[in-house]
Motif scaffolding. Sequence first.
Motif, PDB file in Angstrom:
ATOM      1  N   ARG A  85      -3.650 -48.269 -10.920  1.00  0.00           N
ATOM      2  CA  ARG A  85      -2.455 -47.726  -9.914  1.00  0.00           C
ATOM      3  C   ARG A  85      -1.259 -48.241 -10.340  1.00  0.00           C
ATOM      4  NH1 ARG A  85      -3.444 -47.540  -3.445  1.00  0.00           N
ATOM      5  NH2 ARG A  85      -4.831 -45.908  -4.038  1.00  0.00           N
ATOM      6  N   ASP A 157      -5.049 -43.425 -11.382  1.00  0.00           N
ATOM      7  CA  ASP A 157      -4.683 -43.323  -9.823  1.00  0.00           C
ATOM      8  C   ASP A 157      -3.619 -43.056  -9.344  1.00  0.00           C
ATOM      9  OD1 ASP A 157      -6.537 -44.158  -7.447  1.00  0.00           O
ATOM     10  OD2 ASP A 157      -5.073 -45.497  -7.188  1.00  0.00           O
ATOM     11  N   GLY A 159       0.208 -42.916  -9.221  1.00  0.00           N
ATOM     12  CA  GLY A 159       1.261 -43.197 -10.307  1.00  0.00           C
ATOM     13  C   GLY A 159       1.008 -43.392 -11.555  1.00  0.00           C
ATOM     14  N   THR A 201     -10.777 -34.075  -8.711  1.00  0.00           N
ATOM     15  CA  THR A 201     -10.744 -34.898  -7.531  1.00  0.00           C
ATOM     16  C   THR A 201     -10.603 -33.937  -6.244  1.00  0.00           C
ATOM     17  OG1 THR A 201     -10.312 -36.733  -8.418  1.00  0.00           O
ATOM     18  CG2 THR A 201     -10.358 -36.878  -6.165  1.00  0.00           C
ATOM     19  N   PHE A 231       0.934 -34.738  -2.130  1.00  0.00           N
ATOM     20  CA  PHE A 231       0.823 -33.721  -2.969  1.00  0.00           C
ATOM     21  C   PHE A 231       0.921 -34.295  -4.585  1.00  0.00           C
ATOM     22  CE2 PHE A 231       2.326 -29.477  -4.144  1.00  0.00           C
ATOM     23  CZ  PHE A 231       1.593 -28.598  -3.451  1.00  0.00           C
ATOM     24  N   ASN A 233      -1.885 -35.680  -7.726  1.00  0.00           N
ATOM     25  CA  ASN A 233      -3.250 -34.956  -8.361  1.00  0.00           C
ATOM     26  C   ASN A 233      -4.020 -34.320  -7.292  1.00  0.00           C
ATOM     27  OD1 ASN A 233      -6.026 -35.585  -9.347  1.00  0.00           O
ATOM     28  ND2 ASN A 233      -4.871 -35.119 -11.009  1.00  0.00           N
ATOM     29  N   VAL A 234      -4.515 -35.399  -6.376  1.00  0.00           N
ATOM     30  CA  VAL A 234      -5.534 -35.112  -5.499  1.00  0.00           C
ATOM     31  C   VAL A 234      -5.082 -33.838  -4.689  1.00  0.00           C
ATOM     32  CG1 VAL A 234      -7.316 -35.831  -3.679  1.00  0.00           C
ATOM     33  CG2 VAL A 234      -6.436 -37.284  -5.487  1.00  0.00           C
ATOM     34  N   VAL A 255       5.697 -38.269  -0.403  1.00  0.00           N
ATOM     35  CA  VAL A 255       5.910 -39.590   0.266  1.00  0.00           C
ATOM     36  C   VAL A 255       7.534 -39.574   0.799  1.00  0.00           C
ATOM     37  CG1 VAL A 255       7.368 -40.414  -1.738  1.00  0.00           C
ATOM     38  CG2 VAL A 255       6.405 -42.123  -0.124  1.00  0.00           C
ATOM     39  N   ASN A 329      -8.465 -42.957  -0.990  1.00  0.00           N
ATOM     40  CA  ASN A 329      -9.360 -43.968  -0.704  1.00  0.00           C
ATOM     41  C   ASN A 329      -8.680 -44.775   0.448  1.00  0.00           C
ATOM     42  OD1 ASN A 329     -11.242 -43.768  -2.966  1.00  0.00           O
ATOM     43  ND2 ASN A 329      -9.478 -44.348  -4.253  1.00  0.00           N
TER      44      ASN A 329
HETATM   45  P1  NAD Z   1      -0.546 -39.437  -7.010  1.00  0.00           P
HETATM   46  O1  NAD Z   1       0.236 -40.583  -7.534  1.00  0.00           O
HETATM   47  O2  NAD Z   1      -0.663 -38.245  -7.968  1.00  0.00           O
HETATM   48  O3  NAD Z   1      -0.173 -38.773  -5.732  1.00  0.00           O
HETATM   49  C1  NAD Z   1       0.026 -39.539  -4.396  1.00  0.00           C
HETATM   50  C2  NAD Z   1       0.950 -38.652  -3.656  1.00  0.00           C
HETATM   51  O4  NAD Z   1       0.995 -39.305  -2.193  1.00  0.00           O
HETATM   52  C3  NAD Z   1       2.243 -38.290  -4.164  1.00  0.00           C
HETATM   53  O5  NAD Z   1       2.484 -36.686  -3.365  1.00  0.00           O
HETATM   54  C4  NAD Z   1       3.047 -39.195  -3.175  1.00  0.00           C
HETATM   55  O6  NAD Z   1       4.345 -38.798  -2.786  1.00  0.00           O
HETATM   56  C5  NAD Z   1       2.292 -39.234  -1.927  1.00  0.00           C
HETATM   57  N1  NAD Z   1       2.484 -40.606  -1.063  1.00  0.00           N
HETATM   58  C6  NAD Z   1       2.738 -41.916  -1.688  1.00  0.00           C
HETATM   59  N2  NAD Z   1       2.772 -42.719  -0.576  1.00  0.00           N
HETATM   60  C7  NAD Z   1       2.812 -41.915   0.445  1.00  0.00           C
HETATM   61  C8  NAD Z   1       3.154 -42.588   1.962  1.00  0.00           C
HETATM   62  N3  NAD Z   1       3.412 -43.718   1.991  1.00  0.00           N
HETATM   63  N4  NAD Z   1       2.952 -41.546   2.658  1.00  0.00           N
HETATM   64  C9  NAD Z   1       2.554 -40.251   2.314  1.00  0.00           C
HETATM   65  N5  NAD Z   1       2.614 -39.800   0.981  1.00  0.00           N
HETATM   66  C10 NAD Z   1       2.669 -40.654   0.252  1.00  0.00           C
HETATM   67  O7  NAD Z   1      -2.113 -40.059  -6.605  1.00  0.00           O
HETATM   68  P2  NAD Z   1      -3.466 -39.340  -6.501  1.00  0.00           P
HETATM   69  O8  NAD Z   1      -4.282 -39.911  -7.654  1.00  0.00           O
HETATM   70  O9  NAD Z   1      -3.419 -37.993  -5.989  1.00  0.00           O
HETATM   71  O10 NAD Z   1      -4.177 -40.340  -5.504  1.00  0.00           O
HETATM   72  C11 NAD Z   1      -4.063 -40.065  -4.063  1.00  0.00           C
HETATM   73  C12 NAD Z   1      -5.140 -40.947  -3.362  1.00  0.00           C
HETATM   74  O11 NAD Z   1      -6.286 -40.488  -3.935  1.00  0.00           O
HETATM   75  C13 NAD Z   1      -5.196 -42.345  -3.508  1.00  0.00           C
HETATM   76  O12 NAD Z   1      -5.623 -43.057  -2.426  1.00  0.00           O
HETATM   77  C14 NAD Z   1      -6.104 -42.465  -4.687  1.00  0.00           C
HETATM   78  O13 NAD Z   1      -6.576 -43.808  -4.788  1.00  0.00           O
HETATM   79  C15 NAD Z   1      -7.177 -41.424  -4.315  1.00  0.00           C
HETATM   80  N6  NAD Z   1      -8.105 -40.989  -5.422  1.00  0.00           N
HETATM   81  C16 NAD Z   1      -7.710 -40.508  -6.672  1.00  0.00           C
HETATM   82  C17 NAD Z   1      -8.279 -39.877  -7.663  1.00  0.00           C
HETATM   83  C18 NAD Z   1      -7.645 -39.420  -8.783  1.00  0.00           C
HETATM   84  O14 NAD Z   1      -8.850 -38.842  -9.601  1.00  0.00           O
HETATM   85  N7  NAD Z   1      -6.619 -39.195  -9.200  1.00  0.00           N
HETATM   86  C19 NAD Z   1      -9.825 -39.911  -7.482  1.00  0.00           C
HETATM   87  C20 NAD Z   1     -10.302 -40.595  -6.127  1.00  0.00           C
HETATM   88  C21 NAD Z   1      -9.426 -41.174  -5.160  1.00  0.00           C
END
Ligand code: NAD
Length: 428
Positions: A85, A157, A159, A201, A231, A233-234, A255, A329
């Motif tokens: 991350r 993950d 970022g 995911t 909005f 990856n997940v 965010v 998570n």
């Molecule tokens: P990402 O960086 O692609 O996206 C994160 C999103 O959350 C962005 O749209 C961001 O603007 C938003 N965000 C960040 N801080 C925020 C806040 N304080 N309030 C509201 N929105 C906020 O990350 P990702 O890979 O999509 O991961 C998101 C979550 O899913 C995390 O908890 C990560 O651990 C979990 N996860 C990711 C994966 C994966 O394959 N990428 C797998 C399992 C779990």
Amino acid sequence: MVVALNNVNHALEAIPNAYQTALAQYDRAVQHLDIDDNVIEYMRWPRREFTVNFPVRRDDGRVEMFTGYRVHHSTVLGPSKGGIRYSLDVTLDEVRALAMWMTWKCALVQLPYGGAKGGVLVDPKSMSQAELERLTRRYASELIPLMSPHADIPAPDMGTNPQMMAWIMDTYSMTVGYSVPAVVTGKPVNVGGSLGRNEATGRGVIVCMVEALKRQGYTDKENIRIVIQGFGNVGSHAAAYAHDLGYKVTAVSDVNGGIHNPNGLDIPAVRKYYAENRMLKDFPGADNVTNAELLVLPCDVLVPAAMEGQITRNNAPNIKAKMIVEGANGPTTPEADDILDDRGIYLVPDILANAGGVIVSYFEWVQDLQAFFWDEEEVYRQLQRILLRSYDTTANMAEKHGVTMRMAAQMSAIERVGKALMTRGFYP
Ligand code: NAD
């Protein structure tokens, strides 16, 4: 010249401590299990914790210091697996929690892995592509004593993205002198990535949601309103897949806030708008909402897919969703879990709902080790098979013990790791 230690932690008070959440969940789950006390104590601790401070040259010539972590919670079932991350909110406790959740997630879905997580205190949006490459390569080279296809396998993950995974793979490969694609997953397909990994995911979240709706007796999918926080990856892939299946996604956010249309958003148009404008705000035909407002919007399914500690005792009493499917998570604190349970809100826990990512990461690792690649149809078929099997295991455990899906998922996972540990024995 070294000018600054970039370890500003600006939002600590706002986010509940994730490690306390992970430990509280663990302590609750083990109460229902018949496991030796020594084993319970052993599994409570991270196996190894690695902290590194390293320099990165910025484009203007300055050298800035950065702090990174990698925690291996468990290696009982196999090499440790977990994402990296990049965020200014990263703390060692957060990484410990995420590593512990990876152990339970891999065990629940029966992958031959332990759990790990990494993090660097950095805002990736504040860096140029060249700076991100230097930061990623330096962090990767610091991890080389820990990392290998048989010891510890990172992935993306919050970022981080496939390009960064390619830099990690290249840095490791250049160090050992030959290409080792299996050292990291979530890579671009042209350097040994798996088809379907990017979408995995978010797609898995929706596979679990569909199963949960079916089991809860909801049949009318055009009337199911889904609200998604995050909005990235997940969140974006969950929104796209839900929309493709004919569900109504009524709100999404990043965010900086979100957008809401109770009649449903045109998700392909939202994705295009977001790609062009780098924001959701002012999307035509929708109202702007804050993240706090979004979480309590009227809807059927709420998918927190941003980060941990979003559903707390403060907002849980006001949540209007009938069901929560955790894409992120640790988005729900234990106090909030109790409130939601009392209110009859059904929750599909993170270690099940977002396991699609690590499942397809596992497929990627298997394909890299075998140097034999699958088509997308095969990836999605196997993904669905493993997720539905794991859903069934969890639902059966919940029914047998009269506990929530969170408790049941944790119990199944902890039991699996505990039994393996008993079989292996305590070394020496
Ligand atoms: P990402 O960086 O692609 O996206 C994160 C999103 O959350 C962005 O749209 C961001 O603007 C938003 N965000 C960040 N801080 C925020 C806040 N304080 N309030 C509201 N929105 C906020 O990350 P990702 O890979 O999509 O991961 C998101 C979550 O899913 C995390 O908890 C990560 O651990 C979990 N996860 C990711 C994966 C994966 O394959 N990428 C797998 C399992 C779990």
